[in-house]
Each structure stands twice: as structure tokens, then as C-alpha cells.
Design a protein around this motif. Structure first.
Motif, PDB file in Angstrom:
ATOM      1  N   LEU A 192       0.825  -1.335  -0.053  1.00  0.00           N
ATOM      2  CA  LEU A 192      -0.030   0.125   0.010  1.00  0.00           C
ATOM      3  C   LEU A 192       0.992   1.118  -0.178  1.00  0.00           C
ATOM      4  CD1 LEU A 192      -2.363  -1.108   2.750  1.00  0.00           C
ATOM      5  CD2 LEU A 192      -3.087  -0.959   0.244  1.00  0.00           C
ATOM      6  N   GLY A 193       0.421   2.390  -0.628  1.00  0.00           N
ATOM      7  CA  GLY A 193       0.995   3.622  -0.426  1.00  0.00           C
ATOM      8  C   GLY A 193       0.749   4.097   0.856  1.00  0.00           C
ATOM      9  N   ARG A 194       1.555   5.079   1.251  1.00  0.00           N
ATOM     10  CA  ARG A 194       1.870   5.623   2.775  1.00  0.00           C
ATOM     11  C   ARG A 194       0.399   6.271   3.306  1.00  0.00           C
ATOM     12  NH1 ARG A 194       5.750  10.952   3.588  1.00  0.00           N
ATOM     13  NH2 ARG A 194       4.930  11.213   5.925  1.00  0.00           N
ATOM     14  N   TRP A 195      -0.465   6.804   2.206  1.00  0.00           N
ATOM     15  CA  TRP A 195      -1.988   7.142   2.813  1.00  0.00           C
ATOM     16  C   TRP A 195      -2.878   6.195   2.514  1.00  0.00           C
ATOM     17  CZ3 TRP A 195      -0.467  11.064   5.492  1.00  0.00           C
ATOM     18  CH2 TRP A 195       0.710  11.626   5.102  1.00  0.00           C
ATOM     19  N   GLN A 196      -2.500   4.951   2.260  1.00  0.00           N
ATOM     20  CA  GLN A 196      -3.721   4.231   1.646  1.00  0.00           C
ATOM     21  C   GLN A 196      -4.188   3.421   2.854  1.00  0.00           C
ATOM     22  OE1 GLN A 196      -1.965   2.328  -1.986  1.00  0.00           O
ATOM     23  NE2 GLN A 196      -3.686   3.203  -3.231  1.00  0.00           N
ATOM     24  N   GLY A 197      -5.504   3.200   2.916  1.00  0.00           N
ATOM     25  CA  GLY A 197      -5.976   2.371   3.957  1.00  0.00           C
ATOM     26  C   GLY A 197      -7.080   1.615   3.149  1.00  0.00           C
ATOM     27  N   VAL A 198      -7.466   0.446   3.819  1.00  0.00           N
ATOM     28  CA  VAL A 198      -8.481  -0.573   3.078  1.00  0.00           C
ATOM     29  C   VAL A 198      -9.752  -0.459   3.940  1.00  0.00           C
ATOM     30  CG1 VAL A 198      -8.958  -2.776   2.299  1.00  0.00           C
ATOM     31  CG2 VAL A 198      -6.567  -2.068   2.281  1.00  0.00           C
ATOM     32  N   TYR A 199     -10.836  -0.159   3.424  1.00  0.00           N
ATOM     33  CA  TYR A 199     -12.035  -0.038   4.158  1.00  0.00           C
ATOM     34  C   TYR A 199     -13.344  -0.929   3.551  1.00  0.00           C
ATOM     35  CZ  TYR A 199      -9.920   4.143   5.731  1.00  0.00           C
ATOM     36  OH  TYR A 199      -8.926   5.014   6.300  1.00  0.00           O
ATOM     37  N   LEU A 200     -14.019  -1.162   4.519  1.00  0.00           N
ATOM     38  CA  LEU A 200     -15.480  -1.752   4.213  1.00  0.00           C
ATOM     39  C   LEU A 200     -16.241  -0.693   4.157  1.00  0.00           C
ATOM     40  CD1 LEU A 200     -17.290  -5.052   4.125  1.00  0.00           C
ATOM     41  CD2 LEU A 200     -18.272  -3.205   5.694  1.00  0.00           C
ATOM     42  N   PHE A 201     -17.111  -0.321   3.167  1.00  0.00           N
ATOM     43  CA  PHE A 201     -17.809   0.581   2.955  1.00  0.00           C
ATOM     44  C   PHE A 201     -19.459   0.280   3.078  1.00  0.00           C
ATOM     45  CE2 PHE A 201     -18.618   4.695   0.051  1.00  0.00           C
ATOM     46  CZ  PHE A 201     -19.507   5.272   0.813  1.00  0.00           C
ATOM     47  N   GLU A 202     -19.924   0.395   4.234  1.00  0.00           N
ATOM     48  CA  GLU A 202     -21.404   0.058   4.227  1.00  0.00           C
ATOM     49  C   GLU A 202     -22.371   0.786   3.695  1.00  0.00           C
ATOM     50  OE1 GLU A 202     -24.222  -1.959   4.874  1.00  0.00           O
ATOM     51  OE2 GLU A 202     -22.858  -2.880   6.109  1.00  0.00           O
ATOM     52  N   HIS A 203     -23.464   0.239   3.114  1.00  0.00           N
ATOM     53  CA  HIS A 203     -24.493   1.355   2.293  1.00  0.00           C
ATOM     54  C   HIS A 203     -25.812   1.071   2.808  1.00  0.00           C
ATOM     55  CE1 HIS A 203     -21.307   1.569  -0.408  1.00  0.00           C
ATOM     56  NE2 HIS A 203     -21.374   0.388  -1.018  1.00  0.00           N
ATOM     57  N   ARG A 204     -26.004   0.104   3.972  1.00  0.00           N
ATOM     58  CA  ARG A 204     -27.289  -0.038   4.664  1.00  0.00           C
ATOM     59  C   ARG A 204     -27.352   0.790   5.796  1.00  0.00           C
ATOM     60  NH1 ARG A 204     -30.724  -3.883   2.592  1.00  0.00           N
ATOM     61  NH2 ARG A 204     -32.107  -2.516   3.548  1.00  0.00           N
ATOM     62  N   ARG A 205     -28.482   0.909   6.268  1.00  0.00           N
ATOM     63  CA  ARG A 205     -28.613   1.638   7.517  1.00  0.00           C
ATOM     64  C   ARG A 205     -28.821   0.752   8.620  1.00  0.00           C
ATOM     65  NH1 ARG A 205     -33.824   5.371   5.284  1.00  0.00           N
ATOM     66  NH2 ARG A 205     -32.643   6.671   3.786  1.00  0.00           N
ATOM     67  N   ARG A 206     -29.298  -0.454   8.779  1.00  0.00           N
ATOM     68  CA  ARG A 206     -29.328  -1.239   9.849  1.00  0.00           C
ATOM     69  C   ARG A 206     -28.016  -2.093   9.858  1.00  0.00           C
ATOM     70  NH1 ARG A 206     -34.935  -3.162   7.749  1.00  0.00           N
ATOM     71  NH2 ARG A 206     -33.470  -4.481   6.565  1.00  0.00           N
ATOM     72  N   PRO A 207     -27.833  -2.364  11.344  1.00  0.00           N
ATOM     73  CA  PRO A 207     -26.551  -3.191  11.467  1.00  0.00           C
ATOM     74  C   PRO A 207     -26.545  -4.607  10.488  1.00  0.00           C
ATOM     75  CG  PRO A 207     -27.484  -2.740  13.429  1.00  0.00           C
ATOM     76  CD  PRO A 207     -28.731  -2.369  12.474  1.00  0.00           C
ATOM     77  N   HIS A 208     -25.249  -4.720   9.921  1.00  0.00           N
ATOM     78  CA  HIS A 208     -25.272  -5.847   9.229  1.00  0.00           C
ATOM     79  C   HIS A 208     -23.676  -6.511   9.724  1.00  0.00           C
ATOM     80  CE1 HIS A 208     -28.025  -4.259   6.624  1.00  0.00           C
ATOM     81  NE2 HIS A 208     -28.374  -5.612   5.825  1.00  0.00           N
TER      82      HIS A 208
END
Lengths: 136, 136, 136
Positions: A108-124
């Protein structure tokens, strides 16, 4: 080697998972694959949290809830106003990410992080399959 | 085998890198990974240069600079009006590309070229990690 | 092992190809790569067909034909009003998909299907390269 990473989400937004990814020794390629159609994987700046909230705000503006007047053409609305927009965001953003592994570390580059991007409102409870393949 | 490709950019737009990618003999998979969060990798038509400028124009229209009235909700603005839009474009477009290798050649279609898509205005030095994995 | 999957399309929309993908035994990674710049690969919900038609409708709204007033800035129009928008959609959606293989099966989630997303109006013959790489 294939593993599954489980991420509990509690509403829309980015959840960093960089530190939770086990990386094998040596060189190769690590691939993450999210087993859902209403959340995404994304690599983003890991420094200023405003980047992550701005990113979520952009996608909320680009793809408003299905009860918004501009989205009145949508048919698939019975799972809630955040469901079809979640599918659309899941098409616009990655389902899988492949990251080179160098000497046992993600390249990864210095400023790169890996994310899960949640699109739903309720907990999953979200599952991410992680597979490593050998370099040559 | 992992290498790094360095691309010097001088403002927004697409920079073709197809010819700069070393492809190993035999069959397998080649993955490109850009180590930044304000530029992207993209495969596009390599015939008419207007396709590339139209593509850049579309993304500039979809994600205007943060000093544009329609983007007033953005918070992360202190790195310049082109910074947060660059992060958004980097989420909308690929960070990594995986291309099959067939008999020592990228299995690209006839009209496909590989591009680095720069989203920032100032000159940048961009690094793309290239890793090849063995077929089976 | 690299193969080519051929998909005949007959206008814009999603064509499911999940059942047509040969998966090798064992563990590893399967990568699909579409050899064109005017169609895409996408993973989406395979339950309600309205999800697929809504998805196509969203992208048609986001990227209208080039003879639509909002797209008057486009230059590359001589291949028809659906051509440049097809290139734009091909940039917004995946050209390649990598899916983990577990014990000879794609590690797809329960609701995930693999689709070719055609962006052109006229019938096309589309080629998808499929390559499998070994796990480690």
C-alpha cells in the motif's frame, strides 16, 4: 490459503480493516472479496477522517434514497429506501480488491487504507473472503 | 515478480502506460496497483483521443472542484479544490486492474489501452506496483 | 488455464453468466476480464430482476445518450449517441472481477450473481477471458 474476515457494521460509512488483514510471508497477491451486494470495498486516504465522511456524503448525494423525488423511477423499493441505492453503490464501488504483497507486507502507499464501505442503515454482519496467490 | 512503474503526470487526464508494462512469458495474471488515493487506473479505448478527453470531462462534471456551489457540503478542502474530488474519483475508478496474460502477452481487446488517470492539477510522480501470478 | 467465454448481447442491460463459468477444483482465484471498452462485468443481486433493471436505469440516468442536452460537451459522437456513454459506463463499472475459489466453487455470497452489463444498443458478440491462479 483462503480466510474469511467478519466485519460488524452499524450504519452507512467506511470501516477501516487494514490492520485486520493477515498477510502471508514472501511475495504475491492478496485479494479481498466482499460476499454481499449492498456494501463495498474501497481503498482511501487513511489520514483525515473527513475524507471518509465526505466520500460517504458524495455517494449519498449521487445516489439518494429511493423515496427521494429524483429516484422515483426505481421499482425495487420493498426492502426499504436504502436498499436499491445500496445495490447501485455496490455496482459503482469495488466488490473485490487485489493488492500486491511484497516481502510479507501489503504494498500500500503511505496514505492508503483498506475500508469496508457499508451502504445499509441497519446493522449488518459482513463477510470478506481473503485469498492469497503466489507470485512468479 | 513485483516491479514498480513510475509515471510523471502534469495535470488531470489520461496517460497511456500500455507499452510500458513488462509482461512475463507463459500464461498467468498481471495485476497493476496504484499506490495513491488521488489518481486511478483505467482501461479505455486507445483509438480516438477524444474518448479520453470526453472521459475526463465527464468525471470533471460529475465531481466538480470543491469550490463549486454544488459541492459546498464537502469538509476536506484545505488541500485545495481539486483534492477531495480527486479522492472521490479515485473511489469511482479502479485502484487495481487484473489482466490475463496469454503466451507472454496481455490479453487485451483490440481497442483496449491501459491508462493512469491523474485527478490532481499539480505535477505528481505516481507509482504503480506490477505483480504477476502464475496460471494453473 | 485461460479460456474465453462468448456472450451474445441484444441491447443494453445485464446478462447473467454465473452458470457459464467453469471453476477448477481446489482453491485459488478466478479472474474474469472483458475485452471491450463499451460493456462491463458486475456482481449484483440475482434474486429480484427489478434490481437489474433499476441498475441499468440508474446508469442510463447518470450517463444519458450524447444527444441529450446535458451531454452537449462530448466530442466523440460519430459512432452514435450510445457510444461515448458506453465508454463512460465502462470506466465507472468493472472491466475485471476476481473471485476466490474455495474447494472448486466460486466463493460468491448467497445473493451474488455475475453479469455482463451491455452498454450498446445494437447486438454485440462479447468476449470474456477467464483465468485461474493457484492459491498458496
Amino acid at each position: 490459503m483462503t480466510r474469511t474476515l467478519v466485519i460488524e457494521t452499524d450504519g452507512p460509512g467506511l470501516y477501516e480493516i487494514t490492520g485486520r488483514i493477515d498477510v502471508p510471508p514472501g511475495d504475491g497477491l492478496l485479494t479481498l472479496f466482499v460476499r454481499h451486494t449492498s456494501c463495498s470495498l474501497v481503498i482511501q486516504e487513511n489520514a483525515d477522517p473527513e475524507v471518509q465522511s465526505d466520500l460517504a456524503a458524495f455517494f449519498e448525494t449521487l445516489v439518494p434514497p429511493s423515496d427521494h423525488p429524483s429516484m422515483s423511477y426505481l421499482q425495487h423499493t420493498y426492502e426499504g429506501p436504502d436498499d436499491m441505492p445500496a445495490h447501485i453503490k455496490a455496482a459503482l464501488l469495488p466488490t473485490s480488491l487485489s493488492i500486491p504483497v511484497l516481502d510479507g507486507r501489503l504494498a500500500l502507499g503511505r496514505w492508503q487504507g483498506v475500508y469496508l464501505f457499508e451502504h445499509r442503515r441497519r446493522p449488518h454482519r459482513r463477510e470478506v473472503a481473503v485469498v492469497t496467490t503466489a507470485g512468479r
